[in-house]
Design an enzyme around this catalytic site. Structure first.
Site, PDB file in Angstrom:
ATOM      1  N   LYS B 187     -22.407  19.392 122.275  1.00 11.64           N
ATOM      2  CA  LYS B 187     -21.574  18.362 122.902  1.00 11.64           C
ATOM      3  C   LYS B 187     -22.053  16.980 122.451  1.00 11.64           C
ATOM      4  O   LYS B 187     -23.223  16.778 122.147  1.00 11.64           O
ATOM      5  CB  LYS B 187     -21.559  18.476 124.420  1.00 11.64           C
ATOM      6  CG  LYS B 187     -22.840  18.203 125.110  1.00 11.64           C
ATOM      7  CD  LYS B 187     -23.080  16.882 125.776  1.00 11.64           C
ATOM      8  CE  LYS B 187     -21.925  16.000 126.030  1.00 11.64           C
ATOM      9  NZ  LYS B 187     -22.448  14.661 126.515  1.00 11.64           N
ATOM     10  N   THR B 198     -25.218  11.211 124.899  1.00 12.57           N
ATOM     11  CA  THR B 198     -26.046  12.400 124.822  1.00 12.57           C
ATOM     12  C   THR B 198     -25.464  13.450 123.886  1.00 12.57           C
ATOM     13  O   THR B 198     -24.290  13.795 123.973  1.00 12.57           O
ATOM     14  CB  THR B 198     -26.220  13.010 126.210  1.00 12.57           C
ATOM     15  OG1 THR B 198     -26.903  12.066 127.001  1.00 12.57           O
ATOM     16  CG2 THR B 198     -27.020  14.301 126.146  1.00 12.57           C
ATOM     17  N   GLU B 280     -16.474   8.018 119.438  1.00 11.73           N
ATOM     18  CA  GLU B 280     -15.470   7.272 120.190  1.00 11.73           C
ATOM     19  C   GLU B 280     -14.549   6.482 119.275  1.00 11.73           C
ATOM     20  O   GLU B 280     -14.989   5.618 118.532  1.00 11.73           O
ATOM     21  CB  GLU B 280     -16.125   6.272 121.147  1.00 11.73           C
ATOM     22  CG  GLU B 280     -17.125   6.863 122.055  1.00 11.73           C
ATOM     23  CD  GLU B 280     -18.464   6.835 121.409  1.00 11.73           C
ATOM     24  OE1 GLU B 280     -19.431   6.750 122.146  1.00 11.73           O
ATOM     25  OE2 GLU B 280     -18.543   6.898 120.162  1.00 11.73           O
ATOM     26  N   ASN B 403     -15.374   1.932 125.484  1.00  9.00           N
ATOM     27  CA  ASN B 403     -16.653   1.438 125.986  1.00  9.00           C
ATOM     28  C   ASN B 403     -16.584   0.116 126.736  1.00  9.00           C
ATOM     29  O   ASN B 403     -17.547  -0.264 127.393  1.00  9.00           O
ATOM     30  CB  ASN B 403     -17.648   1.318 124.827  1.00  9.00           C
ATOM     31  CG  ASN B 403     -18.125   2.681 124.382  1.00  9.00           C
ATOM     32  OD1 ASN B 403     -18.726   3.416 125.164  1.00  9.00           O
ATOM     33  ND2 ASN B 403     -17.820   3.046 123.151  1.00  9.00           N
ATOM     34  N   SER B 408     -11.057  -2.383 133.356  1.00 10.39           N
ATOM     35  CA  SER B 408      -9.944  -3.328 133.462  1.00 10.39           C
ATOM     36  C   SER B 408      -8.656  -2.610 133.828  1.00 10.39           C
ATOM     37  O   SER B 408      -8.620  -1.394 133.923  1.00 10.39           O
ATOM     38  CB  SER B 408      -9.784  -4.098 132.159  1.00 10.39           C
ATOM     39  OG  SER B 408      -9.601  -3.209 131.083  1.00 10.39           O
TER      40      SER B 408
END
Lengths: 408, 408
Positions: B187, B198, B280, B403, B408
């Site tokens: 993962k 992680t 990401e 991130n 918001s």
């Protein structure tokens, strides 16, 4: 230039800088790359001026940097010139780079009646394209005619590339009962491709100072000013800081002139902060203060790890008091740390201590602090007496837009 | 989880992984943090299994990591268990971290009839909040009942946090005329705050292998697989790689078993690449190959400087063949380089050489290459025989959104 809006962190106006007797400035539209704007500046320092400089440590330095480095260690008492063009960095241009630098320095020496060893050049802008040096040299006569002690703001504007505002700072300080003036300008750190993050800084003073003293002072102060800022951890091949002392004030500065050193540090720090505040996409100005480290070097390693962490910089952009990411950055920095001795503050608020969130901390406190435009992150490692302070900005969609989207 | 769309770089489906005799898996909904999904996995290895592990070098390691490290060097021949929860990282939780880890390992040892020194745990998810360990221990009986050799994909899904797809890889290789199987799950590296980056990896084989041999193999191969990937240069406090060898194949593997080592490298590299492909906001998978460096270490320093440069990663996101930024990254890396000996290729296209753009290079060639989903940047330094290859992804608006924008 002009493509992106002025940074929200920009000062309200360019500051009023004092005239430094013995230095004159001129700028011109040479059309190196940009159209309809001044893109070459000349600073001419009178006979007797002392020069010092600090340069990028990049292993792939551009030709003008190598040329300046070769000259800066030489004693010399004739007049000196600084010639800077924007629009083309003359970097990674192979043998052409040396040829172009030589062409500009030689022509400037002839036009201005100087020793070529006293002509310093910088170039900033697109890389990998030959510098059309004849466009610069063709304008030297015009530049000479235009020289004027009051044109330092014009000079600050001529060296801009992707900067959203011109940068200047100054100080006046009493030395031996006489007023000594310091004035500096800078450009950086817009990095619209294919430009790079070049930072150029030029500082002038009317102090009387020995070359070796000025050089030591500049190198030492660079370590606590320009070497303590980071926008995105990337380093230009052209970073240049030149300082000239004309001696016209008659006030002698030595290595013990603490008032002068403090004033110079203030000017350099002000310019360094302005560079950060013009970081691509910046919306927050961030001071990172580390104390209690095993050494000053360890403190700076931790501080830079925090200041360069994309996860921390995006958290700041998101106004998220994410102290867990600060713990992460300290852990990865490589310098000594003990998780359970750390304490972390956002502004004055103690967020974490004893290896855990502080019992008194409430998330609303941190969230309120993060809404401010200027944010301080303080970390105490609880290990020793080492300290460091560095400055950075947040990492926002604006950074991605400036650096990735320009082709779309 | 599920908040962001599946990465465009994800494989079409989870691969069919072979059953490793001697290992059984179970998962359960323990409600550690997430609702309506399985969030704890148990892997139980039969008596005689050999365990090895590699862990984050972070100075602020989480309690489960420190506990695994203390146990992994011990010889032991009884059954072994790996218990992993998602949703809470049990990191930076002060003394609570040790208490929680101890509670889980002790309860697992009792429930499964194991030596506590053979129970390894990992935790991934939110940091700074105490792990509700009783939610994990309450489910151990249920986990024990559910153990099944075929549930490795279920295990891969249970350990996900912000991953957009589960990650698995396998290999089969002949050793001494017998088939040896390797299967692994991982993962990473979704990092939605307040989670961290992680990476957890669990690899199993039915080979017969001595503990010290397996440990050396795992450490060596980690250096050329998991230690050669980077998403954003940030390092988790919880990164853990555990490997168990059950010995059920009867095929003996030694330090000279090159076929096995190659197969294990393949599995580890496959998982490492999948982690990068789930970076990401990633839209491009990038291989950086450096050759001609003064040493292998220098080559890796240059390669990581390129792979971590925000300016290069944004250029890739913008499909911009910006070789100037590659020159910049090499210059700043700190390892040896000579600007005029560099050559740079995008894919097979020679872009720059002899300190300048290649005379045969046309911008359209580079632009076409950059439109591909998988991109190779190759740099030859022309200095020596050092080489390195690392992998990364691009830096996009998606990274900032994940991130920075979640509040918001």
């Amino acid at each position: 230039m002009g493509k992106y809006p002025t940074s929200p962190l920009a000062p309200a106006a360019f500051p009023a800088l004092p005239v430094i007797d013995g230095v004159r400035f001129a700028t011109v539209e040479a059309g190196v790359r940009y159209k309809g704007r001044r893109d070459v500046m000349l600073a001419l320092l009178d006979e007797g001026s002392v020069m010092a400089g600090v340069f990028t440590r990049s292993a792939t330095r551009a030709a003008p940097v190598l040329d300046c480095q070769a000259k800066i260690g030489l004693d010399g008492s004739g007049p000196a010139a600084i010639v800077v063009n924007s629009g083309n960095a003359n970097a990674f241009t192979g043998k052409n780079g040396v040829t172009a630098t030589k062409a500009v320095t030689r022509a400037a020496a002839e036009a201005l009646g100087l020793d070529e060893g006293r002509v310093f050049t910088s170039s900033t802008g697109v890389i990998g394209e030959p510098l059309p040096h004849e466009r610069v040299t063709a304008k030297l006569g015009e530049l000479k005619e235009a020289l004027d002690p009051g044109k330092i703001e014009e000079a600050a504007r001529a060296i801009m590339t992707t900067d959203t505002f011109p940068k200047g700072a100054s100080a006046e300080v009493m030395v031996d009962g006489k007023t000594v003036k310091i004035a500096g300008i800078a450009k950086g750190s817009g990095m619209i491709a294919p430009d790079m993050a070049t930072m150029l800084v030029y500082v002038f003073t009317d102090a009387v100072v020995e070359r070796s003293v000025l050089q030591d002072m500049l190198s030492t102060l660079t370590d606590v000013t320009f070497n303590c800022i980071t926008v995105d951890s990337d380093t230009s091949t052209s970073d240049t800081l030149l300082m000239g002392a004309t001696g016209t004030s008659g006030a002698r500065v030595t290595a013990e002139s603490t008032a002068f050193i403090d004033a110079l540090r203030g000017v350099m720090l002000d310019l360094a902060h302005q560079v950060v505040k013009d970081g691509e996409g910046a919306t927050k100005f961030v001071e990172v203060h580390v104390s209690g480290a095993a050494s000053d070097a360890d403190a700076k390693t931790h501080a830079m790890a925090i200041a360069n962490s994309p996860l921390i910089k995006t958290a700041i952009a998101g106004e998220d008091p994410n102290w867990g990411r600060v713990v992460m950055a300290i852990g990865k920095s490589g310098a000594a740390a003990d998780r359970d001795l750390l304490s972390i503050r956002f502004g004055d608020v103690l967020v974490a201590e004893n290896g855990w969130v502080s019992p008194d901390y409430r998330e609303e406190q941190g969230a309120a602090l993060m809404k401010q435009q200027e944010i301080t992150i303080s970390v105490d490692l609880g290990l020793g007496g080492g300290t460091a302070t560095v400055w950075t900005c947040d990492l926002t969609h604006g950074y991605i837009s400036i650096n990735a989207d320009y082709r779309s």
